[in-house]
Design a protein around this motif. Structure first.
Motif, PDB file in Angstrom:
ATOM      1  N   UNK A  53       0.828  -1.210   0.000  1.00 13.39           N
ATOM      2  CA  UNK A  53       0.000   0.000   0.000  1.00 13.39           C
ATOM      3  C   UNK A  53       0.861   1.259   0.000  1.00 13.39           C
ATOM      4  N   UNK A  54       0.414   2.263  -0.739  1.00 14.13           N
ATOM      5  CA  UNK A  54       1.053   3.576  -0.737  1.00 14.13           C
ATOM      6  C   UNK A  54       0.202   4.526   0.091  1.00 14.13           C
ATOM      7  N   UNK A  55       0.843   5.457   0.767  1.00 12.64           N
ATOM      8  CA  UNK A  55       0.133   6.350   1.683  1.00 12.64           C
ATOM      9  C   UNK A  55      -0.128   7.707   1.048  1.00 12.64           C
ATOM     10  N   UNK A  56      -1.406   7.997   0.816  1.00 11.52           N
ATOM     11  CA  UNK A  56      -1.843   9.331   0.380  1.00 11.52           C
ATOM     12  C   UNK A  56      -2.994   9.720   1.295  1.00 11.52           C
ATOM     13  N   UNK A  61      -5.514  13.828  -1.074  1.00 11.08           N
ATOM     14  CA  UNK A  61      -5.918  13.075  -2.247  1.00 11.08           C
ATOM     15  C   UNK A  61      -6.125  13.939  -3.493  1.00 11.08           C
ATOM     16  N   UNK A  62      -6.661  15.176  -3.357  1.00 10.91           N
ATOM     17  CA  UNK A  62      -6.813  15.992  -4.565  1.00 10.91           C
ATOM     18  C   UNK A  62      -5.511  16.197  -5.338  1.00 10.91           C
ATOM     19  N   UNK A  63      -4.373  16.209  -4.641  1.00 12.25           N
ATOM     20  CA  UNK A  63      -3.095  16.379  -5.325  1.00 12.25           C
ATOM     21  C   UNK A  63      -2.750  15.185  -6.195  1.00 12.25           C
ATOM     22  N   UNK A  64      -3.354  14.043  -5.902  1.00 13.36           N
ATOM     23  CA  UNK A  64      -3.031  12.816  -6.627  1.00 13.36           C
ATOM     24  C   UNK A  64      -4.007  12.522  -7.759  1.00 13.36           C
ATOM     25  N   UNK A  65      -5.015  13.368  -7.947  1.00 13.41           N
ATOM     26  CA  UNK A  65      -6.054  13.071  -8.932  1.00 13.41           C
ATOM     27  C   UNK A  65      -5.486  12.892 -10.332  1.00 13.41           C
ATOM     28  N   UNK A  66      -4.522  13.729 -10.696  1.00 16.21           N
ATOM     29  CA  UNK A  66      -3.977  13.637 -12.049  1.00 16.21           C
ATOM     30  C   UNK A  66      -3.272  12.308 -12.278  1.00 16.21           C
ATOM     31  N   UNK A  67      -2.648  11.773 -11.224  1.00 15.23           N
ATOM     32  CA  UNK A  67      -1.971  10.477 -11.339  1.00 15.23           C
ATOM     33  C   UNK A  67      -2.984   9.337 -11.277  1.00 15.23           C
ATOM     34  N   UNK A  68      -3.904   9.414 -10.333  1.00 16.20           N
ATOM     35  CA  UNK A  68      -4.886   8.346 -10.163  1.00 16.20           C
ATOM     36  C   UNK A  68      -5.821   8.247 -11.363  1.00 16.20           C
ATOM     37  N   UNK A  69      -6.031   9.361 -12.053  1.00 15.41           N
ATOM     38  CA  UNK A  69      -6.906   9.343 -13.222  1.00 15.41           C
ATOM     39  C   UNK A  69      -6.371   8.492 -14.345  1.00 15.41           C
ATOM     40  N   UNK A  70      -5.074   8.241 -14.354  1.00 15.83           N
ATOM     41  CA  UNK A  70      -4.455   7.408 -15.393  1.00 15.83           C
ATOM     42  C   UNK A  70      -4.329   5.949 -14.963  1.00 15.83           C
ATOM     43  N   UNK A  71      -4.884   5.620 -13.811  1.00 12.56           N
ATOM     44  CA  UNK A  71      -4.706   4.273 -13.270  1.00 12.56           C
ATOM     45  C   UNK A  71      -5.416   3.246 -14.141  1.00 12.56           C
ATOM     46  N   UNK A  72      -4.699   2.176 -14.428  1.00 10.70           N
ATOM     47  CA  UNK A  72      -5.286   1.058 -15.151  1.00 10.70           C
ATOM     48  C   UNK A  72      -5.621  -0.092 -14.201  1.00 10.70           C
ATOM     49  N   UNK A  73      -4.708  -0.506 -13.307  1.00 10.86           N
ATOM     50  CA  UNK A  73      -5.114  -1.524 -12.330  1.00 10.86           C
ATOM     51  C   UNK A  73      -6.200  -0.939 -11.426  1.00 10.86           C
ATOM     52  N   UNK A  74      -7.062  -1.788 -10.927  1.00 14.21           N
ATOM     53  CA  UNK A  74      -8.138  -1.303 -10.062  1.00 14.21           C
ATOM     54  C   UNK A  74      -7.561  -0.713  -8.786  1.00 14.21           C
ATOM     55  N   UNK A  75      -8.121   0.416  -8.388  1.00 16.34           N
ATOM     56  CA  UNK A  75      -7.695   1.080  -7.165  1.00 16.34           C
ATOM     57  C   UNK A  75      -8.481   0.538  -5.981  1.00 16.34           C
ATOM     58  N   UNK A 200       3.841   6.017  -7.338  1.00 12.62           N
ATOM     59  CA  UNK A 200       2.547   5.627  -7.853  1.00 12.62           C
ATOM     60  C   UNK A 200       2.526   5.758  -9.377  1.00 12.62           C
ATOM     61  N   UNK A 201       3.097   6.857  -9.873  1.00  8.22           N
ATOM     62  CA  UNK A 201       3.152   7.048 -11.311  1.00  8.22           C
ATOM     63  C   UNK A 201       3.915   5.944 -12.007  1.00  8.22           C
ATOM     64  N   UNK A 202       5.044   5.525 -11.410  1.00 13.41           N
ATOM     65  CA  UNK A 202       5.836   4.439 -11.981  1.00 13.41           C
ATOM     66  C   UNK A 202       5.062   3.121 -11.960  1.00 13.41           C
ATOM     67  N   UNK A 203       4.312   2.912 -10.871  1.00 14.61           N
ATOM     68  CA  UNK A 203       3.579   1.656 -10.729  1.00 14.61           C
ATOM     69  C   UNK A 203       2.456   1.574 -11.747  1.00 14.61           C
ATOM     70  N   UNK A 204       1.862   2.721 -12.076  1.00 18.49           N
ATOM     71  CA  UNK A 204       0.717   2.729 -12.979  1.00 18.49           C
ATOM     72  C   UNK A 204       1.128   2.849 -14.443  1.00 18.49           C
TER      73      UNK A 204
END
Length: 205
Positions: A53-56, A61-75, A200-204
């Motif tokens: 698990x990664x800690x956000x 969380x709003x700061x991570x929206x741009x990264x999470x929006x590109x997520x392919x594996x299920x969050x 997170x970006x690298x993982x996704x």
């Protein structure tokens, strides 16, 4: 003669956001294919988190929206009991990012006997937010009662805490937790959050 005004059409009700959830068994069986985000404070995260698990924190969380929006594996979003992670899922859903919450959170994960990991170099477990709230509320009540022996006006302090707890239960929110989350030990350093978002970006990718 003026014709009667046509009645205004009623506003369409806002549909509540449906929050997907996984129970402990489902999450454990699919852990390798999930991107797990722990939305608790850094102190709580250090006390033990799901493997990988990664800690956000929720308020970051709003700061991570741009990264999470590109997520392919299920969050899969995780907190202590599932309340904050459900709130986080609702926030992501508002921005078109699907995610699921872990039913029962890390508490349920541990109760099922599954391992919790701690950050490298962590020598001391932090307190969960629920434990911090219980300690703070109890300390404030005892302080108010003690000072009230000399000055009766201080008895309003424990009364205020009691009222706050009742309001917290009725609204399913916790103002004390929101205040405690802003204390330094519960706040991530900017460099830590940036490193988490980079990982997170690298993982996704």
């Amino acid at each position: 003669m003026n014709s009667p005004a046509s009645p205004a059409s009623p506003a369409s009700p806002v549909s509540p956001v449906a929050i997907a959830s996984l129970d402990v068994g489902q999450a454990r069986g699919r852990l390798a294919e999930l991107t797990v985000i722990d939305v608790r404070t850094p102190g709580e995260y250090a006390s033990g988190h799901l493997p990988g698990a990664l800690n956000i924190p929720l308020d970051r969380l709003p700061r991570a929206l741009s990264v999470l929006g590109d997520a392919r594996p299920e969050l899969l979003l995780v907190c202590a009991s599932g309340k904050r992670s459900a709130d986080a899922c609702a926030l992501l859903a508002e921005h078109g990012v699907p995610a699921a919450t872990l039913t029962g959170g890390t508490d349920a994960w541990a109760e099922h006997g599954h391992e919790l990991h701690r950050p490298a170099g962590s020598t001391r477990a932090g307190w969960s937010m629920e434990r911090q709230v219980r300690f703070t509320a109890g300390a404030v009540v005892l302080t108010g009662l003690g000072l009230g022996l000399r000055r009766p006006a201080w008895r309003l302090l424990p009364a205020g805490v009691a009222g706050g707890l009742v309001l917290s239960a009725l609204t399913d929110t916790c103002g004390m937790a929101a205040l405690l989350s802003r204390l330094p030990h519960n706040r991530p350093r900017a460099v830590d959050l940036d490193a988490t978002l980079a990982a997170l970006g690298e993982r996704l990718s």
